[in-house]
Write an enzyme that holds these catalytic residues in place. Sequence first.
Site, mmCIF file in Angstrom:
data_model
loop_
_atom_site.group_PDB
_atom_site.id
_atom_site.type_symbol
_atom_site.label_atom_id
_atom_site.label_comp_id
_atom_site.label_asym_id
_atom_site.label_seq_id
_atom_site.Cartn_x
_atom_site.Cartn_y
_atom_site.Cartn_z
ATOM 1 C CE LYS A 1 30.791 -53.015 68.856
ATOM 2 N NZ LYS A 1 30.285 -54.066 69.808
ATOM 3 C CB THR B 1 34.187 -54.617 70.827
ATOM 4 O OG1 THR B 1 33.201 -55.257 70.038
ATOM 5 C CG2 THR B 1 33.578 -53.462 71.595
ATOM 6 C CB THR C 1 24.351 -57.464 70.248
ATOM 7 O OG1 THR C 1 23.462 -58.382 70.808
ATOM 8 C CG2 THR C 1 25.154 -56.794 71.330
ATOM 9 C CD GLU D 1 32.586 -61.729 69.430
ATOM 10 O OE1 GLU D 1 33.039 -60.820 70.123
ATOM 11 O OE2 GLU D 1 31.931 -62.666 69.880
ATOM 12 C CG ASN E 1 32.529 -64.872 72.308
ATOM 13 O OD1 ASN E 1 32.408 -63.753 72.778
ATOM 14 N ND2 ASN E 1 32.291 -65.155 71.037
#
Lengths: 407, 407
Positions: B179, B153, B190, B276, B402
């Site tokens: 991932k 993602t 997650t 991220e 985000n």
Amino acid sequence: MNIIEGGVTAAMGFEAAGVEASIKYQNRKDMALIYSKLPCKAAGVFTSNIVKAAPVLWDKEVVSNSPYAQAVVVNAGIANACTGKQGYDCCKKTAGAAAKCLGISEDAVLVASTGVIGMQLPVERIAAGVELLVKNKADTIEAGLQAAEAIMTTDTISKQAAVTIEIDGKTVTVGGMCKGSGMIHPNMCTMLGFVTTDIAISKELLQEALCEDVRDTFNMISVDGDTSTNDTLIVLANGAAGNPEIRTKDEDYGKFKAALNYVNTTLAKKMAGDGEGATALFETKVIHARTKEDARILSRSVISSNLTKAAIFGHDANLGRAFCALGYSGVDFDPEKVDLYLENEEKTLPVYRDGVMLDYSEEEATQILSAPEVRILVDMKAGDFEAAAWGCDLTFDYVKINADYRS
Amino acid sequence: MNIIEGGVTAAMGFEAAGVEASIKYQNRKDMALIYSKLPCKAAGVFTSNIVKAAPVLWDKEVVSNSPYAQAVVVNAGIANACTGKQGYDCCKKTAGAAAKCLGISEDAVLVASTGVIGMQLPVERIAAGVELLVKNKADTIEAGLQAAEAIMTTDTISKQAAVTIEIDGKTVTVGGMCKGSGMIHPNMCTMLGFVTTDIAISKELLQEALCEDVRDTFNMISVDGDTSTNDTLIVLANGAAGNPEIRTKDEDYGKFKAALNYVNTTLAKKMAGDGEGATALFETKVIHARTKEDARILSRSVISSNLTKAAIFGHDANLGRAFCALGYSGVDFDPEKVDLYLENEEKTLPVYRDGVMLDYSEEEATQILSAPEVRILVDMKAGDFEAAAWGCDLTFDYVKINADYRS
């Protein structure tokens, strides 16, 4: 209950000051004093962090063992945490210096520090600051404001609140000040808070009222999930209002609790809304939860979620992240019964019903999210309990401030 | 144990594919298939979030009740979470489409989704994607890589690992892909992870090995403290290596566990380092803790602290924040015994001794913190247990990603 101007000097018999003492910051006020002309009953709640700053250790002693307290000396810039014996000695010296200048006993002086962890305080500059504070103290609204400004670190606004109530024909005042704004998380949230009141109340009930109240106020806010080493909330009650001393949980006690709750809620929300880098106050209200504790845990989980906070910053109605945060909170519930709404002062928008996303207007959602105060309302449809928690959005500036806080 | 190239197609008898199916993203691969020519023992661990995505519910059924599994269909872009009955029906339809194309039973097909919460999956495009996947599947390293790329993602790199071991003269291979990279937090972090192996092993021991291993691998990483609705880690074992089936916890089982641990640790670290917006892999290693669980909790608390993560981003040796995070972890310890070190591959710098900050060189600290992999070493001096946890720094880009993930 009347909301009035002012903070720690609002109640009768309290003086305050805020001065430049060059502890770490330059060219700004960085030391504050609260002084009561009369001896005070003192109550306090402190950080649950195992690593407790030296001032927390000192204050716990004073609140537990001293017959009364009469002054608080605060510095901003250095937290006096992880400083060992030298740090604790510095608390004693600070209290000693204040006691000497004020003509009171050393064990009646509380101390508090906020700022960088690890560094030692410059004892001589602290002592010089104390002298200046005592020279400048006054019972004016202006003096209270100066104290509120002096305790700020990365706070962008000073935070005060005050109310009056009537007890037995006497006017009783409760006022307070606090500072945030990083390392803020429930239990105790990272903060310094000071509430002064002229009510006459027993020490036991003062402590009980405080402990109960923080569960719904200061312990319901979070900026970043980091519970600090220095969290301190102190209430000083000097009895100057002249009401008959409150010794039982009667109607007057209820009035006092309501006043304390108003002051603490106001200060807590100001702290959350002024979280480091924040552009919005972000409230989550959980209704119809199975228990009060469920409601508290669920609402805190949502306002603590980095992903939800970043979405609030982006004005993106990504309530799936809020739903996710309810799910990992630890509370057991049926996801297929949950409704979520997005709200501000003017509008309410249903976004999830019975656990499934609705076909709502993204435009309307973005509009709601552009307000300075944003609320996610969660209806658990499982019981009769509710709670609210307050946080802020996660922004570029939060990262910026904390990537070079020490420099 | 030999480290080899590849991922889910490394073990014998496994094929994979990654294709563009335009589920939500355009012009990139967004669907993946793993297929085993032989029926597999399947083991899985799934999110602890109460709010479980539909694919998690489907897969739990398959892992628990199906006699074997033979394929996994994954999509990126939409998480199929908070989608109610329609979402679950979509899992069934996806499995049905794959079963038809592959000539296997519907209940032998696992499904997994990652992406935005709340949206429904476009069933027809999923079915078309499945057909394309089956057409493209191959047992090559290249096919494995394409699958690893298709499940990304906001990941910036694809993540694979593979090793071989010898059991009873037979070469056994364990390979995997996963991932990240937001909504990453222990228990289960997650993530989607898929490990394939040609070992012959009983279903019970496969599940037990997996459950034990995640406690020290995938459950020890965190990007942002948000435990997702979709976390899934699946291991498929098809027995093609031809070793005598492992049915007891003997030496061979130990060899397999070591291989699984290597693959999972490698994948977990890649996930943490590619969190991220991350610019660095941030490890915390706790040594000499009282218990293993203490060591795990303490190390995770530090790598999860926003303030510490922001300091790492700023190359600021603000280890007071790490100390603070130890203190609020919930583990009981004596702060006056704790030593902290800052490390990278080349250097170790003592920063705190016995709970008090040392007079270290800030320049040296900044130098250490400028490496792409940074470690805080915590010596509790309280026992014989250790653990490591992995995260990343908190950066502007994390917020940026985000704040507008959905747009």
